[in-house]
Design an enzyme around this catalytic site. Sequence first.
Site, PDB file in Angstrom:
ATOM      1  N   ALA B 303       0.845  -1.205   0.000  1.00 28.23           N
ATOM      2  CA  ALA B 303       0.000   0.000   0.000  1.00 28.23           C
ATOM      3  C   ALA B 303       0.872   1.244   0.000  1.00 28.23           C
ATOM      4  CB  ALA B 303      -0.881   0.000   1.242  1.00 28.23           C
ATOM      5  N   PHE B 304       0.398   2.262  -0.712  1.00 30.32           N
ATOM      6  CA  PHE B 304       0.948   3.611  -0.578  1.00 30.32           C
ATOM      7  C   PHE B 304      -0.179   4.437   0.046  1.00 30.32           C
ATOM      8  CE2 PHE B 304       3.743   1.681  -3.554  1.00 30.32           C
ATOM      9  CZ  PHE B 304       4.971   2.300  -3.372  1.00 30.32           C
ATOM     10  N   ASP B 305      -0.075   4.644   1.336  1.00 27.44           N
ATOM     11  CA  ASP B 305      -1.253   5.117   2.063  1.00 27.44           C
ATOM     12  C   ASP B 305      -1.640   6.538   1.706  1.00 27.44           C
ATOM     13  OD1 ASP B 305      -1.657   2.671   3.223  1.00 27.44           O
ATOM     14  OD2 ASP B 305      -0.553   3.123   5.032  1.00 27.44           O
ATOM     15  N   TYR B 389      -5.876  -0.908   9.457  1.00 27.05           N
ATOM     16  CA  TYR B 389      -4.815  -0.259  10.224  1.00 27.05           C
ATOM     17  C   TYR B 389      -5.153   1.158  10.612  1.00 27.05           C
ATOM     18  CZ  TYR B 389      -0.207  -1.929  11.397  1.00 27.05           C
ATOM     19  OH  TYR B 389       0.854  -2.470  12.059  1.00 27.05           O
ATOM     20  N   ASP B 448      10.564  21.246   3.745  1.00 31.46           N
ATOM     21  CA  ASP B 448      10.990  22.357   2.889  1.00 31.46           C
ATOM     22  C   ASP B 448      11.444  23.453   3.860  1.00 31.46           C
ATOM     23  OD1 ASP B 448      11.199  24.538   1.239  1.00 31.46           O
ATOM     24  OD2 ASP B 448       9.368  24.103   0.108  1.00 31.46           O
TER      25      ASP B 448
END
Lengths: 663, 663
Positions: B303-305, B389, B448
């Site tokens: 997964a790329f949450d 989750y 940044d």
Amino acid sequence: MAFHPLRDLTASEIKQAASLIRQLHRDHELVFKAITLEEPQKDLVLDYFRAEKNGTPLPAVPRVVFAAYYFKDTDRFITTHVNLTDNAIERTERMSPKFHGNVDFHEVEAVEELTLKDPTVIAEIAKLKLPDHLCVIAEAWIFGSDGVVDHDRQYQVYMFVGEKSNLDSNHYARPLAFSPVVDTARMRVTRIDYIPTGNTHTAHETKPWEYTKPNEYVPEALNIRKDLKPLRVLQPEGTSYSIDSENVLQWQKWHMRVCFNYREGVHLRDVCYDGRPVFYRVSLSEMTVPYADPRSPYHRKQAFDLGDIGAGLVANNLALGCDCLGSITYLDGLVTSPSGEPLVKKNAICIHEQDNGIGWKHTNYRTERSCVVRNRELVIQQILTVSNYEYILAYIFNQAGEMHYEVRATGILSTAAIDSGDSAPWGTVVHDGVLAQHHQHLLSLRIDPAIGSYETGNRLAYSECYTLPMDDFNPHGNGYISKTTVVDKPGGLDLDASKNRVFMIQNDQIRNAVNHLPISYKIQVPPMQGIMAHKDSFHFKRAEFADHSIYLTKYGHDELFSGGKYTNQSRGGGGIKTWAARHDNVVDNDIVVWVQFGMNHVPRIEDFPVMPVEIMKVGFKPVNFFTKNPSIDVPPSRQEVNQSKMVPPSETSICCNGTDSKL
Amino acid sequence: MAFHPLRDLTASEIKQAASLIRQLHRDHELVFKAITLEEPQKDLVLDYFRAEKNGTPLPAVPRVVFAAYYFKDTDRFITTHVNLTDNAIERTERMSPKFHGNVDFHEVEAVEELTLKDPTVIAEIAKLKLPDHLCVIAEAWIFGSDGVVDHDRQYQVYMFVGEKSNLDSNHYARPLAFSPVVDTARMRVTRIDYIPTGNTHTAHETKPWEYTKPNEYVPEALNIRKDLKPLRVLQPEGTSYSIDSENVLQWQKWHMRVCFNYREGVHLRDVCYDGRPVFYRVSLSEMTVPYADPRSPYHRKQAFDLGDIGAGLVANNLALGCDCLGSITYLDGLVTSPSGEPLVKKNAICIHEQDNGIGWKHTNYRTERSCVVRNRELVIQQILTVSNYEYILAYIFNQAGEMHYEVRATGILSTAAIDSGDSAPWGTVVHDGVLAQHHQHLLSLRIDPAIGSYETGNRLAYSECYTLPMDDFNPHGNGYISKTTVVDKPGGLDLDASKNRVFMIQNDQIRNAVNHLPISYKIQVPPMQGIMAHKDSFHFKRAEFADHSIYLTKYGHDELFSGGKYTNQSRGGGGIKTWAARHDNVVDNDIVVWVQFGMNHVPRIEDFPVMPVEIMKVGFKPVNFFTKNPSIDVPPSRQEVNQSKMVPPSETSICCNGTDSKL
């Protein structure tokens, strides 16, 4: 009635021991360094536990005291074991000149006083031509070792400028460049060391003091912020713990015995969860603070805060509402005065509960029902003042079967004079003319485990994760596995984040009822840079524990202190490296696990005049010790109980910031 | 009136953008994945800051929106930039088939519903011969990538057994071994995958379900502990912070703009201390969760949450008194519904103060006077539910000029069926018949920086400590020094505890007034085991950021997401490795520092049914940024203010432990 074998020494026991020892040396005035409980024989204690459990008659476990003392104004250092049960001396020993008793703050005060009265020191101070409102402060430091005169017990006295009108002025902001040395056998100044103030080895004669600005921390000298609103912790129904008259504490299925002595301060015995043993004994074993400045006299600057000084002896008197919030129980600690009398360290231990955010949460996205519990913790805390520095030390337990050992480093940096405009790669300039030398805080925790039982041995193992080869079984290359390795010999071991190496203390004889894995506690220890000093240096040799994150040894009686029993001006030997060198069986045996951690403190200017806490934590967490999350039965977090208050953004407001920008 | 360029998108702006886009596609029904603020051009924002500071007329910074959407029931994926200031489409693009829009929970619900209605799935379920009180739960997972049919946007639907009578029964304790695949262009089940249940690749036909015990987390199914007393936080004078109508927050010399969008959730802009800039923008950039099981279909389980799902879209509605204690301000988040309407995520952000123990302390051993302040913190928190989750994400500020980013991993393990008695080295058996596969949580923070000024560049450097050689200059071998190295090219960098390597973001053009060192912020990041997947795997290629603790790049517009802008079924490319490969000047320039951290989660049985929080923290601390401890002016901790309560040991008591021992 016989005492529980693990009960702290009482005042009357200290008196009894001192009286027997005085009878042994009728012709001498004694200066006591320690009268403390000798660790009771473990096999007898385990017999005692069995009898308690089985309801059979309790066996007698002898109460034995260890005492260390000097003949007053001499270098004669003696240790004696007294059997209180038999009211008899067990053995006494005149110690070799290579061993020295610890520093104590009665002695420190005396050394500082005599230093300031010494004519050579007075003459040196005169050269400073200080303005009338200033004075000189003497601060006695442990001497350290360099192989030259380590057999003479000495103090290195660092000198600072203070304000006469403010006894709490921060003299560490005004260090001087000469340092008297005091011999404790003769209690007099033997020489004055001159300290380099540039970044070379060259020291100069004492010159008139050049004015530098103060840098104070007391509130009356500061422009205090005015926009901080009160935050209180309210426990309307009292505490969730109970403490009995022997300091046996019960809280949220944990029970343990809270103990205290002059050297280790707070330590814990018989730590169990839901009746199941976890640890036989947990203690801070040692801490060393070696400094980076290679120049004399700083080449000897290395403190052993437990062995040289004593975590119990320098325990703060904790103040209600200042050192913790909420409902707090204070326990006194008992140590011994130099004259051998019991000395109460008032409020040396504080115990309280705290909320540490969410403990666990799950929201079912189908029903949008959230289940959430808070993470209540129990804190058993003490605070040490070691001259300039403070350590806030806490054992923290939670409802998920976890214990954390937390260290907060704060207090004032140890400082040295540096010429204006100079800098040095072994320190940071933190104020005009002030160098704070780099140093390490290297701590050693002693864990005497009893994972799941007092009747079976334990082992140390570590799990690591490995990428599977990309082949027919793992055609897409995503596969990886964990692998557990048993540590089969004593010695030092290191972390390896690249392998996700996790150390675990396991009981292989008790298996998890569901997945049949050994019940375990894992150790989460932050990485440290091991001791920086050269392997051939005394710094390195003395700090026997400071080179590895983990040491494993077989249990040995009187093996409590990883840097050795006598650290003051020690030269190495007698510590953990000796015990680890034995070819003991450490698999499924009575083992001790030593956990080292700390920081390499390269000071920031923000660490002065008093440093913001630097927090270090070691975690001990169950791994397959339970059959499910042990905190699953914690009551849900509910507004009815917590009574929080919603503050709409429009109702938030602060008064104008009353302080000035300082940069 | 023009909006501040950094203000979050408003509901009317979302409507305006959607309306313009709908006009562009009059013949199609659109399914919106995102309507979000396009990052405003940084040079124009800095012009705006200058004008604000100087009181000159504020320049117009165009408000631009980025939108991503599908033509309903097709695979046509389109992105469009709308200039709201000009009320005009800036550009629109039909995306290549290799890019896919994110998952959203409206779609997930639809997929789960259609799966359970699909005749082939119904037939499969029938083979289970479930008792009447049980039902089957479908859970749609992001499909992942394996190079086979990545151009088709799909869901992998995992199946579980639930209790009909309890919609919140923990179905993760009863996983099934077949898994329908749904194609989203056609919105139908295209096949059923069969899942191996031993530890080989062999899968079996669906058989009648063998009963396994439930393992619930809802309180009504549990025997809840009865001995926990309430603990409340009281702030009688209100909060120490203020939040204005544009979510500009002020607290204890900090000010910042609290922002929210569908993908990053909470992020912060223009973070300053005492008027001095520290960060231009701070955000969670990405998180990937790759799983260790090498077998199909789990080989795609990653997964790329943020990119696949969206931290804002799955933000919990936070409940008063459950998710925090004390006085709490809730802010709503704004996202977009599939139909393009503004959608309020109620109470998506909570803001509150907390006490984190002692902030600093010193006791003068001569006068016994203690000065102690508490460590008040400001917490800006959100909680994500990503199917099973939970992540509790918080930016935490303190009075010592420090920011921490805290992650608490909790929720329920993703589970798979395993035959009774079997085990597998890529997972842990956490319940009868249930394997929780090893997985990693690898997070990427985007920093940044604007250390001390928006007018000068920054550099990344690291300090290390080295032992000095034992020689005439260091005759006793205790000496060591620190050394700072400037990172002079973009790329990935690693920690090295053996050198005490500490990364710092520095402003070399602004020097500390006392010690003349560059003003800096250091990064305290815990070590991680980088991504375990093989370098040739899709898991590895997709998680571009997951191999180094630190990445350094030059600032680039639209470079916010270290795993790439489009992660759903991505195949790598377009992320941080591309930007780091440019030969940009990164010394004293506009740089971005990416901080990776996380855990290799080898499950314990204690992590089930809901895992106790695993806490990870990244610290950002001033180093020679101030001229002294910035919290030295915090008011002393006093009982008059804190109103704590002393509880003598004799008054501590708990009721009998009402729960049973479970093992």
